[in-house]
Write a protein that holds these residues in place. Structure first.
Motif, mmCIF file in Angstrom:
data_model
loop_
_atom_site.group_PDB
_atom_site.id
_atom_site.type_symbol
_atom_site.label_atom_id
_atom_site.label_comp_id
_atom_site.label_asym_id
_atom_site.label_seq_id
_atom_site.Cartn_x
_atom_site.Cartn_y
_atom_site.Cartn_z
ATOM 1 N N MET A 1 0.847 -1.203 0.000
ATOM 2 C CA MET A 1 0.000 0.000 0.000
ATOM 3 C C MET A 1 0.877 1.245 0.000
ATOM 4 O O MET A 1 1.789 1.369 0.805
ATOM 5 C CB MET A 1 -0.904 -0.009 1.237
ATOM 6 N N LYS A 2 0.605 2.149 -0.930
ATOM 7 C CA LYS A 2 1.324 3.420 -0.987
ATOM 8 C C LYS A 2 0.305 4.555 -1.028
ATOM 9 O O LYS A 2 -0.659 4.511 -1.789
ATOM 10 C CB LYS A 2 2.235 3.486 -2.207
ATOM 11 N N ILE A 3 0.530 5.565 -0.196
ATOM 12 C CA ILE A 3 -0.350 6.720 -0.106
ATOM 13 C C ILE A 3 0.401 7.949 -0.589
ATOM 14 O O ILE A 3 1.518 8.216 -0.151
ATOM 15 C CB ILE A 3 -0.820 6.947 1.340
ATOM 16 N N LEU A 4 -0.214 8.702 -1.498
ATOM 17 C CA LEU A 4 0.336 9.977 -1.950
ATOM 18 C C LEU A 4 -0.501 11.092 -1.332
ATOM 19 O O LEU A 4 -1.723 11.122 -1.506
ATOM 20 C CB LEU A 4 0.305 10.070 -3.472
ATOM 21 N N HIS A 5 0.147 12.013 -0.626
ATOM 22 C CA HIS A 5 -0.528 13.101 0.091
ATOM 23 C C HIS A 5 -0.091 14.421 -0.551
ATOM 24 O O HIS A 5 1.094 14.752 -0.563
ATOM 25 C CB HIS A 5 -0.121 13.031 1.567
ATOM 26 N N ILE A 6 -1.063 15.161 -1.080
ATOM 27 C CA ILE A 6 -0.806 16.434 -1.738
ATOM 28 C C ILE A 6 -1.506 17.555 -0.978
ATOM 29 O O ILE A 6 -2.716 17.485 -0.737
ATOM 30 C CB ILE A 6 -1.322 16.442 -3.199
ATOM 31 N N ASP A 7 -0.776 18.600 -0.595
ATOM 32 C CA ASP A 7 -1.367 19.808 -0.021
ATOM 33 C C ASP A 7 -1.111 20.976 -0.966
ATOM 34 O O ASP A 7 -0.040 21.073 -1.573
ATOM 35 C CB ASP A 7 -0.760 20.132 1.348
ATOM 36 N N SER A 8 -2.099 21.894 -1.049
ATOM 37 C CA SER A 8 -1.921 23.051 -1.938
ATOM 38 C C SER A 8 -2.309 24.373 -1.299
ATOM 39 O O SER A 8 -2.095 25.428 -1.901
ATOM 40 C CB SER A 8 -2.726 22.854 -3.227
ATOM 41 N N SER A 9 -2.871 24.350 -0.098
ATOM 42 C CA SER A 9 -3.275 25.597 0.562
ATOM 43 C C SER A 9 -2.059 26.452 0.884
ATOM 44 O O SER A 9 -0.993 25.943 1.260
ATOM 45 C CB SER A 9 -4.038 25.298 1.850
ATOM 46 N N VAL A 10 -2.238 27.782 0.789
ATOM 47 C CA VAL A 10 -1.156 28.718 1.121
ATOM 48 C C VAL A 10 -1.283 29.233 2.557
ATOM 49 O O VAL A 10 -0.506 30.092 2.968
ATOM 50 C CB VAL A 10 -1.147 29.916 0.148
ATOM 51 N N LEU A 11 -2.223 28.695 3.327
ATOM 52 C CA LEU A 11 -2.528 29.252 4.652
ATOM 53 C C LEU A 11 -1.789 28.588 5.804
ATOM 54 O O LEU A 11 -2.017 28.941 6.965
ATOM 55 C CB LEU A 11 -4.046 29.181 4.909
ATOM 56 N N GLY A 12 -0.934 27.642 5.532
ATOM 57 C CA GLY A 12 -0.144 27.011 6.590
ATOM 58 C C GLY A 12 -1.000 26.400 7.678
ATOM 59 O O GLY A 12 -1.981 25.696 7.396
ATOM 60 N N ASP A 13 -0.662 26.666 8.941
ATOM 61 C CA ASP A 13 -1.370 26.064 10.062
ATOM 62 C C ASP A 13 -2.824 26.520 10.160
ATOM 63 O O ASP A 13 -3.632 25.883 10.849
ATOM 64 C CB ASP A 13 -0.659 26.390 11.384
ATOM 65 N N ALA A 14 -3.174 27.620 9.503
ATOM 66 C CA ALA A 14 -4.558 28.115 9.534
ATOM 67 C C ALA A 14 -5.439 27.428 8.491
ATOM 68 O O ALA A 14 -6.633 27.700 8.426
ATOM 69 C CB ALA A 14 -4.574 29.627 9.307
ATOM 70 N N SER A 15 -4.873 26.530 7.720
ATOM 71 C CA SER A 15 -5.592 25.902 6.622
ATOM 72 C C SER A 15 -6.488 24.766 7.102
ATOM 73 O O SER A 15 -6.026 23.826 7.760
ATOM 74 C CB SER A 15 -4.598 25.354 5.592
ATOM 75 N N VAL A 16 -7.755 24.840 6.756
ATOM 76 C CA VAL A 16 -8.682 23.749 7.060
ATOM 77 C C VAL A 16 -8.388 22.542 6.171
ATOM 78 O O VAL A 16 -8.425 21.403 6.637
ATOM 79 C CB VAL A 16 -10.140 24.211 6.878
ATOM 80 N N SER A 17 -8.074 22.773 4.900
ATOM 81 C CA SER A 17 -7.817 21.631 4.020
ATOM 82 C C SER A 17 -6.593 20.848 4.478
ATOM 83 O O SER A 17 -6.577 19.608 4.406
ATOM 84 C CB SER A 17 -7.658 22.084 2.564
ATOM 85 N N ARG A 18 -5.564 21.529 4.983
ATOM 86 C CA ARG A 18 -4.381 20.824 5.482
ATOM 87 C C ARG A 18 -4.726 19.999 6.732
ATOM 88 O O ARG A 18 -4.239 18.869 6.892
ATOM 89 C CB ARG A 18 -3.257 21.817 5.793
ATOM 90 N N GLN A 19 -5.544 20.577 7.594
ATOM 91 C CA GLN A 19 -5.986 19.843 8.781
ATOM 92 C C GLN A 19 -6.721 18.567 8.376
ATOM 93 O O GLN A 19 -6.510 17.499 8.958
ATOM 94 C CB GLN A 19 -6.905 20.756 9.605
ATOM 95 N N LEU A 20 -7.562 18.688 7.351
ATOM 96 C CA LEU A 20 -8.386 17.549 6.945
ATOM 97 C C LEU A 20 -7.621 16.537 6.093
ATOM 98 O O LEU A 20 -7.914 15.336 6.154
ATOM 99 C CB LEU A 20 -9.613 18.053 6.193
ATOM 100 N N THR A 21 -6.643 16.983 5.294
ATOM 101 C CA THR A 21 -5.839 15.990 4.570
ATOM 102 C C THR A 21 -5.036 15.149 5.556
ATOM 103 O O THR A 21 -4.892 13.943 5.384
ATOM 104 C CB THR A 21 -4.871 16.620 3.544
ATOM 105 N N LYS A 22 -4.531 15.796 6.606
ATOM 106 C CA LYS A 22 -3.788 15.048 7.626
ATOM 107 C C LYS A 22 -4.685 14.021 8.302
ATOM 108 O O LYS A 22 -4.289 12.860 8.504
ATOM 109 C CB LYS A 22 -3.200 15.994 8.669
ATOM 110 N N ALA A 23 -5.908 14.437 8.642
ATOM 111 C CA ALA A 23 -6.843 13.510 9.280
ATOM 112 C C ALA A 23 -7.180 12.352 8.342
ATOM 113 O O ALA A 23 -7.291 11.193 8.774
ATOM 114 C CB ALA A 23 -8.112 14.246 9.691
ATOM 115 N N THR A 24 -7.332 12.664 7.070
ATOM 116 C CA THR A 24 -7.649 11.623 6.088
ATOM 117 C C THR A 24 -6.500 10.641 5.949
ATOM 118 O O THR A 24 -6.692 9.414 5.987
ATOM 119 C CB THR A 24 -7.958 12.263 4.724
ATOM 120 N N VAL A 25 -5.290 11.164 5.807
ATOM 121 C CA VAL A 25 -4.115 10.299 5.679
ATOM 122 C C VAL A 25 -3.907 9.494 6.964
ATOM 123 O O VAL A 25 -3.590 8.292 6.910
ATOM 124 C CB VAL A 25 -2.866 11.130 5.346
ATOM 125 N N ASP A 26 -4.105 10.113 8.122
ATOM 126 C CA ASP A 26 -3.966 9.391 9.397
ATOM 127 C C ASP A 26 -4.939 8.219 9.454
ATOM 128 O O ASP A 26 -4.608 7.144 9.981
ATOM 129 C CB ASP A 26 -4.220 10.336 10.574
#
Length: 207
Positions: A1-26
């Motif tokens: 199993m291989k997982i590719l994780h892509i983030d594109s938000s420019v908001l850093g720690d304030a980014s909701v999409s980054r928070q949710l991609t991490k939760a999804t990958v976790d």
């Protein structure tokens, strides 16, 4: 199993999409603890926007014929295509910017869409060559675009279209909408999206 994780938000720690991609990958890694993870941050290391010089790289067959930027382009294309095609699960953080996707994400897609590698044209039309993997789109939006504003959605609609063109048929959305519609709405949307993130990996049943 291989997982590719892509983030594109420019908001850093304030980014909701980054928070949710991490939760999804976790969630996926909890289900498959031995999974290999490849991460690409398109804000920290944004691909160059395509230029005439860079786009011409596909016309050259030998490395000796390439200019410096074209050599860089070939390495970048090979890496992006290789990462995608070797992944079993791809998690893409895609916030809505001005009704569409971040330019960094579009630049990544421009490298992923390669004739002869991820799609090809035939006498009967195009055929996608990049199927056989699951893609989870983590979508964050300030407004609610699934209830009457669908015509303004050039984010999720575009991603579904381009991935379908490449042959990807298994696409899930983890969606946080209405993030700019007040604290209560934002908190509720993020909480619901976290449940969707768990469901995307099969850790919980989808509601």
């Amino acid at each position: 199993m291989k997982i590719l994780h892509i983030d594109s938000s420019v908001l850093g720690d304030a980014s909701v999409s980054r928070q949710l991609t991490k939760a999804t990958v976790d969630g996926w890694r909890a289900r498959y603890p031995q999974a290999e993870l490849v991460y690409r941050d398109l804000d920290a290391a944004p691909p160059e926007h395509l230029s005439g010089e860079r786009a011409a790289v596909v016309k050259f067959g030998k490395d000796a014929d390439l200019t410096g930027p074209q050599a860089e382009e070939r390495v970048l294309v090979d890496a992006i295509v290789g990462e995608f095609l070797s992944a079993d699960v791809v998690v893409i953080g895609a916030p809505m910017y001005n009704f569409s996707v971040p330019t960094q994400l579009k630049a990544w897609i421009d490298r992923l869409a390669q004739a002869g590698r991820t799609f090809r044209y035939t006498e009967k039309g195009p055929i996608g060559l990049a199927g056989g993997r699951k893609v989870v789109i983590v979508s964050s939006r300030g407004g609610v675009y699934t209830a009457g504003l669908e015509a303004l959605d050039h984010q999720e609609a575009y991603l579904r279209t381009i991935l379908g063109f490449l042959g990807v048929t298994e696409i899930d959305f983890v969606r946080a909408e209405g993030l700019a519609m007040g604290p209560e709405h934002r908190d509720r949307a993020v909480a619901e999206a976290h449940l969707q993130a768990k469901a995307s990996s099969g850790l919980v049943e989808a509601a």
